[in-house]
Design a protein around this motif. Structure first.
Motif, short mmCIF file in Angstrom:
data_model
loop_
_atom_site.label_atom_id
_atom_site.label_comp_id
_atom_site.label_asym_id
_atom_site.label_seq_id
_atom_site.Cartn_x
_atom_site.Cartn_y
_atom_site.Cartn_z
N GLY A 169 3.01 -16.74 33.94
CA GLY A 169 4.74 -16.61 33.94
C GLY A 169 5.37 -15.42 34.44
O GLY A 169 4.82 -14.39 35.23
N ARG A 170 6.57 -15.12 34.24
CA ARG A 170 7.38 -13.97 34.68
C ARG A 170 6.70 -12.70 34.15
O ARG A 170 6.33 -12.66 33.05
CB ARG A 170 8.76 -13.96 34.04
CG ARG A 170 9.65 -15.23 34.36
CD ARG A 170 11.01 -15.19 33.85
NE ARG A 170 11.77 -16.53 34.22
CZ ARG A 170 12.99 -16.94 33.39
NH1 ARG A 170 13.34 -16.27 32.39
NH2 ARG A 170 13.34 -17.91 33.75
N ALA A 171 6.79 -11.78 35.19
CA ALA A 171 6.28 -10.39 34.69
C ALA A 171 7.10 -9.84 33.77
O ALA A 171 8.28 -9.76 33.58
CB ALA A 171 6.27 -9.59 36.14
N CYS A 172 6.42 -8.95 33.04
CA CYS A 172 7.01 -8.33 31.80
C CYS A 172 6.54 -6.79 31.85
O CYS A 172 5.67 -6.28 32.33
CB CYS A 172 6.12 -8.81 30.27
SG CYS A 172 7.15 -8.26 29.11
N ARG A 177 2.18 -11.02 31.56
CA ARG A 177 2.99 -12.06 32.22
C ARG A 177 3.22 -13.20 31.51
O ARG A 177 2.46 -13.86 30.52
CB ARG A 177 2.59 -12.65 33.65
CG ARG A 177 2.30 -11.69 34.57
CD ARG A 177 1.60 -12.43 35.86
NE ARG A 177 2.62 -13.13 36.53
CZ ARG A 177 3.60 -12.18 37.38
NH1 ARG A 177 3.41 -11.01 37.64
NH2 ARG A 177 4.53 -12.81 38.02
N GLY A 178 4.51 -14.05 31.37
CA GLY A 178 4.85 -15.12 30.69
C GLY A 178 5.08 -14.65 29.17
O GLY A 178 5.02 -15.80 28.53
N ARG A 182 10.46 -12.94 27.86
CA ARG A 182 10.82 -13.14 29.24
C ARG A 182 11.72 -14.48 29.58
O ARG A 182 12.10 -14.77 30.66
CB ARG A 182 9.63 -13.10 30.11
CG ARG A 182 9.13 -11.67 30.11
CD ARG A 182 10.04 -10.60 30.56
NE ARG A 182 10.20 -10.83 32.20
CZ ARG A 182 11.49 -11.00 32.75
NH1 ARG A 182 12.48 -11.46 31.82
NH2 ARG A 182 11.52 -11.45 33.84
N TYR A 183 11.74 -15.36 28.43
CA TYR A 183 12.21 -16.67 28.57
C TYR A 183 13.35 -16.81 27.51
O TYR A 183 14.06 -17.69 27.58
CB TYR A 183 11.26 -17.72 28.47
CG TYR A 183 10.20 -17.76 29.55
CD1 TYR A 183 10.39 -18.52 30.87
CD2 TYR A 183 9.06 -16.84 29.53
CE1 TYR A 183 9.71 -18.33 31.83
CE2 TYR A 183 8.22 -16.99 30.50
CZ TYR A 183 8.46 -17.40 31.72
OH TYR A 183 7.66 -17.40 32.81
N ALA A 188 16.45 -12.44 29.86
CA ALA A 188 15.91 -13.88 30.55
C ALA A 188 17.17 -14.78 30.56
O ALA A 188 17.05 -15.67 31.62
CB ALA A 188 15.00 -14.62 29.17
N ASP A 191 17.81 -14.04 34.28
CA ASP A 191 16.82 -14.67 35.05
C ASP A 191 16.80 -16.10 35.31
O ASP A 191 16.50 -16.36 36.58
CB ASP A 191 15.56 -13.97 34.70
CG ASP A 191 15.38 -12.38 34.78
OD1 ASP A 191 16.15 -11.97 35.54
OD2 ASP A 191 14.57 -11.84 34.11
N THR A 192 17.12 -16.62 34.28
CA THR A 192 17.01 -18.26 34.36
C THR A 192 18.16 -18.80 35.16
O THR A 192 17.93 -19.58 35.88
CB THR A 192 17.17 -18.70 32.93
OG1 THR A 192 15.75 -18.29 32.14
CG2 THR A 192 17.06 -20.22 32.90
N GLU A 195 17.08 -18.22 38.84
CA GLU A 195 15.86 -19.17 39.27
C GLU A 195 16.55 -20.71 39.28
O GLU A 195 16.26 -21.42 40.20
CB GLU A 195 14.88 -19.33 38.11
CG GLU A 195 13.76 -18.03 38.19
CD GLU A 195 12.53 -18.09 37.13
OE1 GLU A 195 12.69 -19.14 36.48
OE2 GLU A 195 12.08 -17.11 37.19
#
Length: 328
Positions: A169-172, A177-178, A182-183, A188, A191-192, A195
Protein backbone atom coordinates in the motif's frame (compact mmCIF):
# COMPACT_ATOMS: atom_id res chain seq x y z
CA UNK A 1 4.70 11.34 51.58
CA UNK A 2 1.21 12.75 51.17
CA UNK A 3 0.03 13.89 47.77
CA UNK A 4 -0.30 17.42 49.16
CA UNK A 5 3.43 17.44 49.98
CA UNK A 6 4.56 15.52 46.91
CA UNK A 7 7.25 17.31 44.89
CA UNK A 8 6.60 19.39 41.81
CA UNK A 9 8.05 18.05 38.58
CA UNK A 10 8.44 19.25 35.01
CA UNK A 11 7.02 17.36 32.05
CA UNK A 12 8.27 18.28 28.58
CA UNK A 13 6.62 17.38 25.30
CA UNK A 14 9.55 17.27 22.87
CA UNK A 15 7.91 17.68 19.48
CA UNK A 16 9.39 18.09 16.04
CA UNK A 17 8.16 21.69 15.85
CA UNK A 18 7.99 22.91 19.45
CA UNK A 19 9.06 21.91 22.93
CA UNK A 20 6.47 22.56 25.65
CA UNK A 21 7.46 22.33 29.30
CA UNK A 22 5.04 22.42 32.24
CA UNK A 23 5.25 22.32 36.01
CA UNK A 24 2.78 19.67 37.18
CA UNK A 25 1.63 18.91 40.72
CA UNK A 26 0.64 15.57 42.23
CA UNK A 27 -3.00 16.05 41.21
CA UNK A 28 -2.04 16.30 37.54
CA UNK A 29 -2.70 20.04 37.41
CA UNK A 30 -0.50 22.20 35.18
CA UNK A 31 0.76 25.15 37.24
CA UNK A 32 3.07 26.90 34.79
CA UNK A 33 4.29 26.44 31.21
CA UNK A 34 6.85 27.67 28.71
CA UNK A 35 7.24 26.92 25.02
CA UNK A 36 10.02 27.30 22.46
CA UNK A 37 10.77 26.20 18.87
CA UNK A 38 12.54 22.84 18.54
CA UNK A 39 16.17 23.33 17.41
CA UNK A 40 17.61 21.09 14.71
CA UNK A 41 20.88 19.98 16.35
CA UNK A 42 21.27 17.79 19.42
CA UNK A 43 23.35 20.35 21.34
CA UNK A 44 20.94 23.21 20.58
CA UNK A 45 17.94 21.06 21.54
CA UNK A 46 19.49 20.11 24.86
CA UNK A 47 20.35 23.78 25.47
CA UNK A 48 16.70 24.73 24.84
CA UNK A 49 15.43 22.00 27.17
CA UNK A 50 17.80 23.10 29.92
CA UNK A 51 16.75 26.75 29.50
CA UNK A 52 13.08 25.81 29.77
CA UNK A 53 13.60 23.91 33.02
CA UNK A 54 15.78 26.66 34.47
CA UNK A 55 13.17 29.29 33.66
CA UNK A 56 10.47 27.27 35.41
CA UNK A 57 12.86 26.65 38.32
CA UNK A 58 13.05 30.39 38.97
CA UNK A 59 9.35 30.27 39.91
CA UNK A 60 8.97 26.76 41.38
CA UNK A 61 11.05 24.24 43.33
CA UNK A 62 11.49 21.40 40.81
CA UNK A 63 12.40 17.89 41.95
CA UNK A 64 12.70 15.99 38.64
CA UNK A 65 12.12 16.22 34.91
CA UNK A 66 10.32 13.87 32.50
CA UNK A 67 10.58 14.07 28.71
CA UNK A 68 7.83 12.75 26.42
CA UNK A 69 9.59 11.89 23.16
CA UNK A 70 8.20 10.71 19.82
CA UNK A 71 10.77 8.01 19.21
CA UNK A 72 12.28 4.74 20.37
CA UNK A 73 13.36 4.87 24.04
CA UNK A 74 15.70 2.38 25.70
CA UNK A 75 14.22 -0.03 28.23
CA UNK A 76 15.91 1.82 31.12
CA UNK A 77 14.33 5.09 29.92
CA UNK A 78 17.67 6.86 29.64
CA UNK A 79 18.49 6.87 25.92
CA UNK A 80 16.74 7.95 22.74
CA UNK A 81 17.56 5.16 20.30
CA UNK A 82 15.92 6.85 17.31
CA UNK A 83 13.45 9.62 16.59
CA UNK A 84 12.35 10.46 13.04
CA UNK A 85 11.81 14.15 13.81
CA UNK A 86 14.51 14.87 16.42
CA UNK A 87 18.35 15.03 16.18
CA UNK A 88 18.96 12.18 18.63
CA UNK A 89 20.22 8.71 17.72
CA UNK A 90 21.50 6.39 20.45
CA UNK A 91 21.88 9.49 22.61
CA UNK A 92 22.03 9.31 26.46
CA UNK A 93 19.69 12.28 26.81
CA UNK A 94 18.70 11.63 30.43
CA UNK A 95 22.28 11.58 31.70
CA UNK A 96 23.25 14.67 29.71
CA UNK A 97 20.34 16.75 30.99
CA UNK A 98 20.60 15.41 34.52
CA UNK A 99 24.24 16.49 34.64
CA UNK A 100 23.42 19.98 33.41
CA UNK A 101 20.40 20.50 35.67
CA UNK A 102 21.52 18.56 38.75
CA UNK A 103 18.09 16.90 38.72
CA UNK A 104 16.85 13.36 38.01
CA UNK A 105 15.68 13.07 34.39
CA UNK A 106 13.59 10.28 32.85
CA UNK A 107 12.50 9.66 29.25
CA UNK A 108 9.26 8.13 28.00
CA UNK A 109 7.68 7.51 24.62
CA UNK A 110 5.11 10.26 24.10
CA UNK A 111 2.18 7.87 23.69
CA UNK A 112 3.15 6.00 26.86
CA UNK A 113 3.36 9.29 28.74
CA UNK A 114 -0.08 10.32 27.49
CA UNK A 115 -1.54 6.93 28.41
CA UNK A 116 -0.10 7.16 31.92
CA UNK A 117 -1.62 10.62 32.37
CA UNK A 118 -5.03 9.43 31.17
CA UNK A 119 -4.81 6.43 33.53
CA UNK A 120 -3.82 8.52 36.55
CA UNK A 121 -6.02 11.56 35.95
CA UNK A 122 -8.20 11.23 32.86
CA UNK A 123 -10.17 9.03 30.48
CA UNK A 124 -8.52 5.72 31.45
CA UNK A 125 -8.96 6.14 35.19
CA UNK A 126 -10.12 2.86 36.71
CA UNK A 127 -9.47 0.77 33.59
CA UNK A 128 -7.87 -2.63 34.11
CA UNK A 129 -6.38 -3.13 30.64
CA UNK A 130 -6.37 -0.11 28.35
CA UNK A 131 -4.95 0.92 24.99
CA UNK A 132 -4.30 4.50 23.95
CA UNK A 133 -4.32 5.25 20.22
CA UNK A 134 -2.86 8.70 19.56
CA UNK A 135 -3.84 9.87 16.08
CA UNK A 136 -2.02 12.89 14.72
CA UNK A 137 0.54 13.11 11.93
CA UNK A 138 0.84 9.35 12.41
CA UNK A 139 -0.38 6.88 15.03
CA UNK A 140 1.22 6.30 18.39
CA UNK A 141 0.13 3.50 20.66
CA UNK A 142 0.39 2.61 24.33
CA UNK A 143 -0.72 -0.41 26.34
CA UNK A 144 -1.58 -0.60 30.04
CA UNK A 145 -1.89 -4.07 31.57
CA UNK A 146 -3.27 -4.24 35.11
CA UNK A 147 -2.37 -0.57 35.53
CA UNK A 148 1.23 -0.90 34.34
CA UNK A 149 2.73 0.39 31.11
CA UNK A 150 3.88 -2.41 28.81
CA UNK A 151 7.04 -1.46 26.91
CA UNK A 152 8.17 -4.82 25.56
CA UNK A 153 11.60 -6.40 25.98
CA UNK A 154 13.47 -3.48 24.41
CA UNK A 155 11.25 -0.55 25.38
CA UNK A 156 9.63 0.01 21.96
CA UNK A 157 6.22 -1.71 22.17
CA UNK A 158 3.56 -1.30 20.90
CA UNK A 159 4.09 0.24 17.45
CA UNK A 160 0.44 0.12 16.44
CA UNK A 161 0.74 2.70 13.68
CA UNK A 162 3.04 0.43 11.71
CA UNK A 163 0.84 -2.64 11.60
CA UNK A 164 0.58 -3.41 7.89
CA UNK A 165 -3.06 -3.24 6.82
CA UNK A 166 -2.56 -2.98 3.03
CA UNK A 167 0.18 -5.14 1.47
CA UNK A 168 2.13 -2.99 -1.03
CA UNK A 169 0.00 0.00 0.00
CA UNK A 170 1.02 3.61 0.57
CA UNK A 171 4.69 4.16 1.34
CA UNK A 172 5.45 4.91 4.99
CA UNK A 173 8.33 6.88 6.51
CA UNK A 174 9.24 3.78 8.53
CA UNK A 175 10.34 2.04 5.30
CA UNK A 176 7.36 -0.29 4.99
CA UNK A 177 4.25 0.07 2.86
CA UNK A 178 0.59 -0.04 3.83
CA UNK A 179 0.96 0.84 7.51
CA UNK A 180 -2.23 1.60 9.45
CA UNK A 181 -1.20 5.22 10.01
CA UNK A 182 -0.98 5.78 6.26
CA UNK A 183 -4.77 5.31 6.09
CA UNK A 184 -5.84 6.54 9.53
CA UNK A 185 -4.11 9.78 10.55
CA UNK A 186 -4.17 13.50 9.92
CA UNK A 187 -1.74 13.00 7.06
CA UNK A 188 -3.90 10.19 5.67
CA UNK A 189 -6.94 12.46 5.51
CA UNK A 190 -5.16 14.69 3.00
CA UNK A 191 -3.76 11.75 1.00
CA UNK A 192 -7.15 10.08 0.80
CA UNK A 193 -8.78 13.28 -0.48
CA UNK A 194 -6.21 13.57 -3.28
CA UNK A 195 -6.61 9.90 -4.25
CA UNK A 196 -10.39 10.14 -4.29
CA UNK A 197 -10.30 13.17 -6.54
CA UNK A 198 -7.94 11.40 -8.95
CA UNK A 199 -10.25 8.42 -9.37
CA UNK A 200 -13.70 9.98 -8.90
CA UNK A 201 -13.87 13.78 -9.26
CA UNK A 202 -16.58 15.49 -7.27
CA UNK A 203 -17.75 19.10 -7.15
CA UNK A 204 -17.08 20.69 -3.77
CA UNK A 205 -15.27 23.60 -2.19
CA UNK A 206 -12.59 21.28 -0.85
CA UNK A 207 -12.14 19.66 -4.26
CA UNK A 208 -11.67 23.07 -5.86
CA UNK A 209 -9.04 24.00 -3.26
CA UNK A 210 -7.19 20.70 -3.73
CA UNK A 211 -7.06 21.12 -7.50
CA UNK A 212 -5.83 24.70 -7.11
CA UNK A 213 -3.11 23.90 -4.55
CA UNK A 214 -2.72 20.25 -3.45
CA UNK A 215 0.08 21.19 -1.07
CA UNK A 216 -2.23 23.37 1.02
CA UNK A 217 -4.42 20.44 2.03
CA UNK A 218 -4.20 19.31 5.66
CA UNK A 219 -6.12 16.91 7.84
CA UNK A 220 -7.47 19.85 9.82
CA UNK A 221 -8.76 21.40 6.57
CA UNK A 222 -10.53 18.14 5.65
CA UNK A 223 -12.14 17.88 9.09
CA UNK A 224 -13.32 21.47 8.93
CA UNK A 225 -14.82 20.93 5.48
CA UNK A 226 -16.58 17.78 6.68
CA UNK A 227 -18.06 19.77 9.55
CA UNK A 228 -19.49 22.11 6.91
CA UNK A 229 -20.96 19.18 4.95
CA UNK A 230 -18.52 19.25 2.02
CA UNK A 231 -19.20 16.13 -0.15
CA UNK A 232 -15.54 15.22 -0.71
CA UNK A 233 -14.59 15.74 2.92
CA UNK A 234 -17.56 13.66 4.06
CA UNK A 235 -16.39 10.75 1.90
CA UNK A 236 -12.85 11.09 3.24
CA UNK A 237 -14.05 11.04 6.85
CA UNK A 238 -16.15 7.93 6.13
CA UNK A 239 -13.07 6.19 4.75
CA UNK A 240 -11.07 7.27 7.79
CA UNK A 241 -13.78 5.89 10.11
CA UNK A 242 -13.66 2.55 8.29
CA UNK A 243 -9.89 2.27 8.72
CA UNK A 244 -10.10 3.33 12.35
CA UNK A 245 -12.73 0.70 13.08
CA UNK A 246 -10.76 -2.04 11.31
CA UNK A 247 -7.60 -1.06 13.19
CA UNK A 248 -9.38 -1.08 16.52
CA UNK A 249 -10.55 -4.57 15.66
CA UNK A 250 -6.90 -5.62 15.26
CA UNK A 251 -6.04 -3.92 18.55
CA UNK A 252 -8.82 -5.78 20.38
CA UNK A 253 -7.84 -9.09 18.79
CA UNK A 254 -4.26 -8.57 20.02
CA UNK A 255 -4.84 -7.17 23.52
CA UNK A 256 -8.54 -7.61 24.46
CA UNK A 257 -8.64 -4.33 26.44
CA UNK A 258 -11.65 -3.14 28.40
CA UNK A 259 -11.01 0.45 27.25
CA UNK A 260 -9.52 2.19 24.20
CA UNK A 261 -8.73 5.90 24.47
CA UNK A 262 -8.55 7.90 21.24
CA UNK A 263 -6.08 10.77 21.66
CA UNK A 264 -3.93 13.00 19.47
CA UNK A 265 -4.84 16.01 17.38
CA UNK A 266 -7.40 14.19 15.24
CA UNK A 267 -9.37 13.22 18.36
CA UNK A 268 -10.76 16.76 18.51
CA UNK A 269 -12.83 15.85 15.43
CA UNK A 270 -14.13 12.62 16.98
CA UNK A 271 -17.83 13.58 16.67
CA UNK A 272 -17.36 13.34 12.89
CA UNK A 273 -16.17 9.74 12.85
CA UNK A 274 -16.28 7.92 16.19
CA UNK A 275 -19.81 6.49 15.98
CA UNK A 276 -19.19 5.12 12.49
CA UNK A 277 -15.78 3.78 13.52
CA UNK A 278 -17.43 2.01 16.46
CA UNK A 279 -19.78 0.23 14.03
CA UNK A 280 -16.87 -0.95 11.86
CA UNK A 281 -15.00 -2.03 14.98
CA UNK A 282 -17.97 -4.03 16.28
CA UNK A 283 -18.34 -5.79 12.91
CA UNK A 284 -14.65 -6.55 12.31
CA UNK A 285 -13.44 -7.84 15.67
CA UNK A 286 -12.98 -11.61 15.89
CA UNK A 287 -16.06 -13.19 17.44
CA UNK A 288 -18.20 -10.20 16.54
CA UNK A 289 -21.51 -10.36 18.38
CA UNK A 290 -20.26 -12.96 20.84
CA UNK A 291 -17.82 -11.01 23.00
CA UNK A 292 -17.76 -7.76 24.95
CA UNK A 293 -16.28 -4.80 23.09
CA UNK A 294 -13.84 -2.34 24.58
CA UNK A 295 -15.35 0.98 25.57
CA UNK A 296 -14.18 3.81 23.32
CA UNK A 297 -13.44 7.16 24.91
CA UNK A 298 -11.65 10.29 23.77
CA UNK A 299 -8.87 11.97 25.70
CA UNK A 300 -9.78 14.09 28.71
CA UNK A 301 -6.39 15.77 29.01
CA UNK A 302 -5.91 16.70 25.36
CA UNK A 303 -2.55 18.02 24.18
CA UNK A 304 -1.28 18.32 27.76
CA UNK A 305 -1.44 14.55 28.37
CA UNK A 306 2.14 13.81 27.33
CA UNK A 307 3.57 16.53 29.58
CA UNK A 308 1.39 15.50 32.53
CA UNK A 309 2.30 11.83 32.13
CA UNK A 310 6.03 12.53 31.82
CA UNK A 311 5.90 14.74 34.91
CA UNK A 312 4.02 12.08 36.88
CA UNK A 313 6.54 9.41 35.91
CA UNK A 314 9.34 11.77 36.92
CA UNK A 315 7.67 12.25 40.31
CA UNK A 316 8.26 8.61 41.27
CA UNK A 317 11.92 9.03 40.31
CA UNK A 318 12.13 12.18 42.45
CA UNK A 319 10.66 10.42 45.47
CA UNK A 320 13.13 7.52 45.07
CA UNK A 321 15.97 10.01 44.63
CA UNK A 322 15.14 11.66 47.95
CA UNK A 323 14.51 8.36 49.73
CA UNK A 324 17.95 7.03 48.76
CA UNK A 325 19.67 10.19 49.98
CA UNK A 326 20.57 11.52 46.54
CA UNK A 327 18.31 14.57 46.66
CA UNK A 328 19.65 18.08 46.86
Amino acid sequence: MTRRLAPLTVGIDVGGTNIRASVVDAEGDVLDSVQAPTPHSARALEDALARSVRELSTRHHIAAVGLAVAGLISADQSTVRFSPHLPWQDTPVAARLSSRLALPVILEHDANAAAWAEYRFGAASGARNAVLVAIGTGIGGALLIDGKLYRGSNGVAPELGHLQVVPDGRACACGKRGCWERYCSGTALADTAIEMLATDPVRSVLARDVIRDPGSLTGRRVAGAAQDGDPLATRVIADFARWLGLGLGFVSDLFDPDLIVIAGGVSSSAPLFLDEAREHYAASVTGAGHRPLARLRTTQLGEAAGMIGAAELARSVAVTHVATGNGR
